[in-house]
Design an enzyme around this catalytic site. Structure first.
Site, short mmCIF file in Angstrom:
data_model
loop_
_atom_site.label_atom_id
_atom_site.label_comp_id
_atom_site.label_asym_id
_atom_site.label_seq_id
_atom_site.Cartn_x
_atom_site.Cartn_y
_atom_site.Cartn_z
N ASN A 67 -30.80 -3.51 -40.93
CA ASN A 67 -29.82 -4.47 -40.36
C ASN A 67 -30.39 -4.32 -39.26
O ASN A 67 -30.99 -3.71 -38.77
CB ASN A 67 -28.97 -3.79 -40.46
N ASP A 105 -24.19 -5.24 -41.31
CA ASP A 105 -25.55 -4.26 -41.67
C ASP A 105 -25.63 -4.32 -42.98
O ASP A 105 -25.62 -3.90 -43.29
CB ASP A 105 -24.30 -2.72 -41.67
CA CA Z 1 -27.51 0.58 -41.12
#
Ligand code: CA
Length: 448
Positions: A148, A190
């Site tokens: 991410n 994320d």
């Molecule tokens: Ca992560």
């Protein structure tokens, strides 16, 4: 022989290690406190040990190293702690560092234009590399997924935040970046794109193509040309509300309003959730059937961006509050499924009503798909319909990946059993009645 990594503290996600690499009589592994270690395979003695980062700044490593073209390549973790991701290339004999390839470019490098020019946001930009890449010796390219973008809250970032939440193709000898593709530009969800990239040669429109297949946390199953990184196909496999589809011509997702609502500070229910539509457990591919087999995760996450505050080394730095929404009891945790990667067609899927799967899949030539359950059963699935044909209780949960091999004319399947990692620390309900443990099980496949 034994060897103790003597880890001082766990940074994130529990005591976890996803494996080792072996080469020329040595075994290579990484540690949670950011070392790469080479051990003599005969004696267990340490041959060399090199520090690659400062664990107190949030850097760690849990992934297995990769040997490609004689170079030892290691990744790292920490994108929830404001790290800057990279891959390191090492001389496996001596531990000399040969190169470092940052997954977030710095000033003067190509891709830096996707970061603010006048701040140090790139120094905390994420893009960690915590799952082992894949190597194509024919093309001499290593494909490695990137995690991410950081922080999740994109208020300090602008543009696509290259090369996070994507895949990079690099030369193992030099770390040179040959191409990249981003699953999730300007990731604020994320959606680590680190997980496995399956390499295969498959027929596309009656032409054999060298492809890379990847089922991402963002809910899309991709087929890329692994020579140049161009998208051949991309289809959703799980419920999603952050994007409508992937535009094949540009290779970019067509976004919904979700990102705007998040940036505006609204609390939103996001599909897939932060654990993704599929996480790191590897999928399997059967080239005869042209199908991939994997376990999906069917969970949303409620997310609201909050002010970031000051970056402090080693402290969590995400700028978001999250919670798991109420889920009706009949809602499955996910599915295990067989999907045609080129059309996105689901051939079959089976709902997981008790717990999600966190184990990898293995497809055999004989029509079986092996995987494991968090409740400990090692299972063989019929590739034709998803039916469980056989199972064996291993005594602890399985969140590893089975392997198969032949020895003296017999085929074996081996799997590790033992809960660990995120499931050991995240209050996963299965921990209430499944013991921890660490054991290895090997089965022989006998002809009918
Ligand atoms: Ca992560």
């Amino acid at each position: 022989m034994d060897w103790d990594p003597a880890t001082p503290r766990v940074v994130c996600c529990g005591v976890s290690n996803k494996g080792a690499a072996i080469y020329n009589g040595k075994l290579f592994r990484t540690t949670l406190d950011a070392f790469v270690v080479a051990l003599d395979m005969k004696t267990g003695k340490e041959v060399w040990k090199e520090k690659f980062a400062e664990w107190k700044e949030g850097y760690s490593s849990t992934g297995a190293p990769l040997i490609a073209n004689g170079v030892l390549i290691t990744g790292m973790s920490g994108a929830e702690y404001g790290v800057r991701g990279f891959l390191d290339g090492w001389d496996p004999d001596t531990g000399n560092k040969l190169w470092r390839r940052y997954t977030v470019p710095g000033p003067g490098e190509i891709g830096f234009e996707t970061w603010p020019a006048d701040t140090d946001a790139y120094r905390h930009g994420g893009g960690s590399t915590w799952i082992t890449g894949s190597y194509d010796p024919g093309l001499d390219l290593v494909y490695w997924g990137t995690g991410n973008a950081a922080p999740w809250n994109p208020s300090l970032r602008s543009g696509d935040s290259l090369y996070t939440a994507g895949v990079v193709a690099i030369r193992p000898k030099t770390g040179e970046l040959v191409w990249h593709y981003q699953w999730t530009p300007n990731d604020m969800y994320d959606y680590d794109g680190v997980n496995e990239n399956v390499l295969a040669d498959i027929k596309v429109d009656s032409q054999m193509r060298k492809v890379l297949m990847h089922a991402d946390r963002n809910g899309f199953l991709y087929v890329l040309d692994r020579i140049d990184g161009k998208v051949i196909a991309a289809h959703p496999f799980e419920k999603m509300n952050w994007a409508e589809r992937i535009d094949i011509a540009s290779g970019r997702p067509v976004l919904t309003e979700l990102s705007k609502r998040l940036i505006a500070g609204e609390e939103v229910e996001m599909w897939p959730g932060t654990r993704g539509g599929k996480n790191w457990a590897p999928m399997a591919f059967n080239p005869k059937k042209g199908l991939v087999y994997f376990s999906s995760l069917h969970r949303a996450r409620v997310v609201k961006f909050v002010p970031l505050g000051e970056y402090k080394p080693g402290q969590r730095f995400v700028g978001a509050e999250t919670k798991v929404p109420e889920v009706p009891p009949e809602e499955p945790w996910g599915y295990y499924m067989a999907v045609d990667p080129l059309t996105g067609e689901t051939k079959w899927k089976v709902a997981l009503s008790d717990f999600a799967f966190w184990a990898g899949m293995l497809a055999t030539d004989g029509g079986l798909v092996f995987t494991g359950r968090q409740t400990g059963e090692f299972i063989a699935i019929d590739e034709a319909n998803g039916e469980i044909l056989w199972q064996f209780q291993t005594g602890s949960g399985i969140n590893s990946s089975p392997i198969t091999y032949t020895f003296k004319g017999r085929q074996y399947v081996t799997v590790l059993s033992g809960l660990g990692g995120l499931s050991a620390v995240a209050g996963t309900p299965v921990r209430q009645f499944v013991p921890s443990g660490g054991s290895v099980w090997t089965f022989v496949l006998l002809p009918e």
